[in-house]
Design a protein around this motif. Sequence first.
Motif: not given
Length: 176
Positions: A65-70, A116-121
């Motif tokens: 979660i944190t790393f992709p968001l960062e 835009s990144m909801e699917e990536g989590l």
Amino acid sequence: MFKWLLHNSLANRLLVIIASVVLMAYGAFTLSQTPVDVFPDLNKPTVTVMTEAGGMAAEEVEQLITFPLETTMNGLPGVESVRSTSSAGLSFLYVTFNWSTDIFRARQLVSERLASMEEGLAEGVVPRMGPISSIMGEIMQIAIPVDPQKSARWPCANTPTGYCVPGCCRCRAWRR
């Protein structure tokens, strides 16, 4: 040097008075044009992103979660720093923008990136933005003038009934 300055100032009194009046007028004009903010904003525009991931360990929260968001937030225009905190089941991300960025524009940019990144989590994990907050935003002082003779009959004067007001955290009676 000082003796020369003192001698010439006393010899040209009218010139010293005129220069003093001009400087005072310029100072008054500058003071009237200066914007004054009673409660200035002391921190840079910061958007807080909170994510709850029940059942995940701190390492999993950091990696999934944190790393992709960062990495997603680092590419935003005007971002100065991205800080994060991960714990068991929680991720907090603080995206700090430069001083010239409007806080509402910053929130718009972060909101677009989150969408835009909801699917990536991971499934069931939805990052949410925190409210707009400031160091000075939590302070509010209200004064209610009360006649000292009547204050004994006023219910809030002697009891902490002000605590029942939603959002009130402290009441203090000040006497003159």
